[in-house]
Design an enzyme around this catalytic site. Structure first.
Site, short mmCIF file in Angstrom:
data_model
loop_
_atom_site.label_atom_id
_atom_site.label_comp_id
_atom_site.label_asym_id
_atom_site.label_seq_id
_atom_site.Cartn_x
_atom_site.Cartn_y
_atom_site.Cartn_z
NE ARG A 176 -3.65 -2.47 0.04
CZ ARG A 176 -3.38 -3.61 -0.61
NH1 ARG A 176 -2.28 -3.70 -1.35
NH2 ARG A 176 -4.20 -4.64 -0.54
CB SER A 226 -9.94 -2.68 2.69
OG SER A 226 -9.25 -3.15 3.82
CD GLU A 296 -6.12 -0.59 2.11
OE1 GLU A 296 -6.85 -0.81 1.13
OE2 GLU A 296 -5.62 -1.50 2.81
#
Length: 308
Positions: A176, A226, A296
């Site tokens: 990420r 998410s 995230e």
């Protein structure tokens, strides 16, 4: 500069049809939340992006780049200055085994184009709701695949408005993360180097991943995808589930009963509801398991008036 003066000057350097004033950003986010942008610009070419960048720098106007709003929360106070949307830069081209896509193209559509041309390597992206730019920005991944597995290069614009082309290694794609984030670059185009395959086999993999996603994820409600990164040695969803937080609601937003890693807008929730729920989940998981959860999802924009 006053807003009217900015608008007058923008019209000198850009087509009028790509300029919107006081545009509600909730129209462009998957959470269906967010205040207004002072100026919402949707360029269609790299030259227009550079012109906007140059204009903003010369006039000290902040610029916020926006993809398709799938993994972002925009606060109710909106965004000052210019919001530059890359959604109109959504072309997808195939050159032999390479697919070249504009930043605003949906990564799902790129995976489908790969399938249509019997190219394998992007099946993992068939259910990721982000844009190409966002996918490169955060090295998006799912079901064992990620962008760094197949990207060849990306064309970006830096803070000085210059175009730079970065190879896969130069993009420094990690979990990420990417050099795009660290150096405040903006992806304008990406090229994916794929492998010839069997179209039926590719479709079978995509069907399987789609079924798994639809079975496990709360796609029936607006959400930001998410919410948390995977903490080392743990799974965020499992920690939240074991903290008995599924179904916990603040305002109109709740931790999904279907998948604890998601927060869904079930009743006209606001960005503040999302932010408060994120902080609550972090607090409870930290107290119960001594594990820090890091978002995230990106949270941007101004707090609404009266926010404490």
């Amino acid at each position: 500069m006053l807003k009217d003066d900015i608008l007058k000057e923008l019209k000198k350097v850009l087509p009028e049809e790509i300029i919107k004033v006081d545009e509600p950003l909730k129209r462009y986010t998957y959470t269906q939340t967010g205040g207004n942008a002072d100026f919402y610009l949707s360029p269609t070419t790299n030259d227009e992006v550079q012109a906007i960048n140059h204009f903003a720098r010369m006039n000290n106007i902040p610029v916020t780049y926006l993809g398709n709003g799938s993994n972002i929360i925009i606060r109710e106070g909106g965004i000052r200055g210019i919001v530059l949307s890359l959604l109109s830069m959504d072309y997808i081209k195939v050159e032999d085994n390479v697919i070249i896509a504009g930043s605003g193209a949906a990564i799902i559509d790129v995976s489908r184009k790969a399938r249509d041309n019997a190219l394998t390597g992007l099946e993992f992206a068939c259910g990721i709701p982000g844009s190409v730019g966002g996918a490169v920005f955060m090295n998006a991944g799912a079901y064992g695949g990620e962008v760094r597995d197949c990207i060849e290069h990306a064309v970006c614009v830096n803070e000085r408005g210059e175009l730079v082309t970065l190879t896969r290694d130069e993009l420094e794609l990690g979990y990420r993360s990417s050099i795009v984030q660290k150096q405040h670059l903006v992806v304008l185009e990406a090229a994916f180097n794929l492998t010839p395959g069997n179209q039926e086999d590719i479709q079978a993999v995509m069907d399987d991943l789609t079924e798994r996603r639809e079975t496990k994820q709360p796609l029936e409600y607006p959400s930001c995808g998410s919410v948390f990164q995977r903490p080392p040695g743990h799974f965020a969803g499992k920690l939240i589930q074991d903290s008995e937080l599924q179904g916990h609601r603040i305002g109109g937003v709740e931790v999904s009963k279907k998948h604890a890693g998601f927060m869904v807008n079930v009743d006209n929730g606001t960005a503040t509801d999302y932010e408060d729920l994120i902080h609550h989940v972090q607090k409870v998981v930290k107290e119960k398991f001594d594990v820090e959860l890091h978002p995230e999802v990106r949270i941007i924009g101004e707090h609404p008036e009266g926010h404490r």
